[in-house]
Design a protein around this motif. Structure first.
Motif, short mmCIF file in Angstrom:
data_model
loop_
_atom_site.label_atom_id
_atom_site.label_comp_id
_atom_site.label_asym_id
_atom_site.label_seq_id
_atom_site.Cartn_x
_atom_site.Cartn_y
_atom_site.Cartn_z
N ALA A 176 0.83 -1.21 0.00
CA ALA A 176 0.00 0.00 0.00
C ALA A 176 0.86 1.26 0.00
O ALA A 176 0.60 2.20 -0.77
N ALA A 177 1.87 1.30 0.84
CA ALA A 177 2.75 2.47 0.89
C ALA A 177 3.48 2.67 -0.43
O ALA A 177 3.66 3.80 -0.90
N ARG A 178 3.88 1.57 -1.06
CA ARG A 178 4.58 1.68 -2.34
C ARG A 178 3.64 2.18 -3.44
O ARG A 178 4.03 3.00 -4.28
N LEU A 179 2.40 1.70 -3.43
CA LEU A 179 1.44 2.18 -4.42
C LEU A 179 1.14 3.66 -4.22
O LEU A 179 0.97 4.41 -5.18
N THR A 180 1.09 4.09 -2.97
CA THR A 180 0.87 5.51 -2.68
C THR A 180 2.00 6.36 -3.25
O THR A 180 1.78 7.43 -3.84
N THR A 181 3.23 5.90 -3.10
CA THR A 181 4.38 6.63 -3.63
C THR A 181 4.27 6.79 -5.14
O THR A 181 4.47 7.88 -5.69
N THR A 182 3.94 5.70 -5.82
CA THR A 182 3.81 5.75 -7.28
C THR A 182 2.64 6.63 -7.70
O THR A 182 2.75 7.43 -8.64
N THR A 183 1.52 6.51 -7.02
CA THR A 183 0.34 7.28 -7.41
C THR A 183 0.56 8.77 -7.23
O THR A 183 0.14 9.59 -8.07
N LYS A 184 1.21 9.18 -6.14
CA LYS A 184 1.50 10.60 -5.94
C LYS A 184 2.38 11.13 -7.08
O LYS A 184 2.16 12.24 -7.58
N GLY A 220 -9.56 1.19 -2.17
CA GLY A 220 -10.79 1.70 -1.60
C GLY A 220 -10.59 3.00 -0.84
O GLY A 220 -11.42 3.91 -0.92
N THR A 221 -9.48 3.12 -0.11
CA THR A 221 -9.21 4.34 0.65
C THR A 221 -8.59 5.44 -0.21
O THR A 221 -8.65 6.60 0.15
N SER A 222 -8.01 5.07 -1.34
CA SER A 222 -7.35 6.04 -2.19
C SER A 222 -8.23 6.55 -3.33
O SER A 222 -7.83 7.45 -4.07
N GLY A 223 -9.39 5.96 -3.49
CA GLY A 223 -10.28 6.38 -4.57
C GLY A 223 -9.80 5.97 -5.95
O GLY A 223 -10.13 6.62 -6.94
N VAL A 224 -9.02 4.91 -6.03
CA VAL A 224 -8.50 4.43 -7.31
C VAL A 224 -9.36 3.26 -7.78
O VAL A 224 -9.64 2.32 -7.01
N ARG A 225 -9.76 3.31 -9.03
CA ARG A 225 -10.59 2.24 -9.58
C ARG A 225 -9.78 0.95 -9.70
O ARG A 225 -8.59 0.98 -10.05
N THR A 226 -10.42 -0.18 -9.43
CA THR A 226 -9.74 -1.46 -9.54
C THR A 226 -10.18 -2.19 -10.80
O THR A 226 -11.33 -2.09 -11.24
N LEU A 227 -9.23 -2.92 -11.38
CA LEU A 227 -9.54 -3.89 -12.43
C LEU A 227 -9.52 -5.25 -11.74
O LEU A 227 -8.46 -5.86 -11.56
N ASP A 228 -10.68 -5.73 -11.34
CA ASP A 228 -10.75 -6.94 -10.53
C ASP A 228 -10.66 -8.19 -11.41
O ASP A 228 -11.63 -8.91 -11.61
#
Length: 365
Positions: A176-184, A220-228
């Motif tokens: 999660a922390a790594r995805l946050t870094t990339t998304t920012k 879910g907490t970041s408001g990013v759409r998922t490709l499930d």
């Protein structure tokens, strides 16, 4: 007698003065009261003072859907930032490009395995329809924050759609922390891009479920759409049949194709062309029917070697013959010119396009 009249006149004047004074006093009193009431009474609310829709934050880029982007006639650029599950020519990103090429003009760019700062090959699909460009920034061993400092060469053009496809090399407590870094980083670089994150298909016996759950919770907490994609594989009731029999962390050839078909459905919002053709002919589309062979037999027929580190194209899987009315052109591989500069050991930054960062990142212990 004269004195008496003077007294009357005096009293009359006094009465007039008193009356005038009373009138003036009453006027002043009323004027002061009115002024006080006006000063103390709050003004009526202005129509513009009440909250309006314009007072809310402006719509984010995610308000635009991937379905709308792929439905338009204008060119569309897609950046895939991911791991080894999508780096090969025959894996899901290449399959997605092939399917999009049934009614579009698609070019899929792939990173050079020897120098992942350069797109060394490109595959072209289709000859008519809207233009779609895919920069496949997938790399073996990449963690979820790999793309954060490398956006400049992972997508040379600002993308309309970004697909984050990480997880195979991550830990549940760190992804999660790594995805946050990339998304920012990508929000800063490409503020108008629609960002999606893949919930990757199950590994053997769904051993990496905790990582997928962590990615889903982060989205879910970041408001990013998922490709499930995982749900579609699980709903088949036999997710293990799509996993390589040689390596439980990667897909078989059949699984790669099913992943590409699923990504098409989720991104475009319609059935992939080959599935639509199968529906009209009564022939099941590949990846959707119950397998009649064992996973080992399927793997032997469609895959060779370990997928995470392969650099050669996999053996092609059988695909339904397209309708005569549809123009389909197979992939055309056009190597880029050989670089004349030698790679350096230093890491690359987002603006760099030179041959840096040649040593693959290793997963955190």
């Amino acid at each position: 007698m004269h004195r008496f009249r003077g007294t009357d006149v005096g009293w009359g004047v006094l009465a007039i003065v008193i009356n005038v004074a009373l009138v003036v006093g009453v006027v002043l009193l009323l004027s002061g009261r009115d002024a006080s009431e006006v000063a103390e009474k709050p003004p009526p609310p202005s129509p513009t003072a009440s909250p309006t829709p314009s007072a809310s934050p402006s719509a984010s880029p995610s308000a635009t859907t991937t379905e709308a982007l792929f439905a338009r006639e204008a060119p569309t650029t897609v950046a895939v930032l991911g791991d080894q599950t999508g780096d090969g020519q025959g894996e899901w990103v290449g399959i997605l490009g092939e399917l999009l090429g049934r009614d579009r003009r698609v070019t899929v760019h792939r990173l050079d395995p020897a120098d992942p700062t350069v797109y060394a090959q490109k595959q072209a699909y289709g000859s008519t329809g809207p233009v779609v460009t895919i920069y496949n920034g997938s790399r073996p061993g990449a963690l979820a924050d790999y793309g954060a400092r490398r956006l400049g060469f992972l997508s040379p053009k600002a993308p309309d759609v970004v697909v984050l496809n990480y997880g195979r090399n991550d830990d549940a407590d760190k992804v999660a922390a790594r995805l946050t870094t990339t998304t920012k980083a990508l929000r800063k670089a490409w503020p108008r891009a629609v960002v999606t994150v893949t919930l990757q298909p199950p590994t053997a016996d769904d051993a990496a479920k905790d990582v997928r759950d962590a990615v889903a919770a982060w989205a879910g907490t970041s408001g990013v759409r998922t490709l499930d994609v995982a749900k579609v594989f699980l709903d088949t009731g036999e997710p293990n049949s799509y996993v390589s029999s040689r390596d439980g962390l990667v897909m078989s050839g059949r699984g790669d194709r099913f992943w590409g078909q699923t990504a098409y459905r989720l991104l475009v919002g319609s059935e992939p062309p080959e599935a639509a053709e199968a529906a009209t002919t009564g022939t099941p589309a590949e990846g959707e029917a119950t397998p009649t062979s064992t996973p080992e037999e399927t793997e032997a027929a469609t895959s060779a070697g370990s997928r995470p580190r392969r650099t050669s194209a996999p053996q092609p899987t059988a695909t339904p013959t397209p309708s005569p009315s549809r123009s389909v052109r197979g992939p055309t591989i056009v190597p880029f010119p050989t670089l004349t500069t030698a790679p350096t050991p230093s890491d690359s930054t987002p603006g760099e396009t030179g041959p840096a960062d040649t040593t693959p990142e290793q997963p955190a212990p």
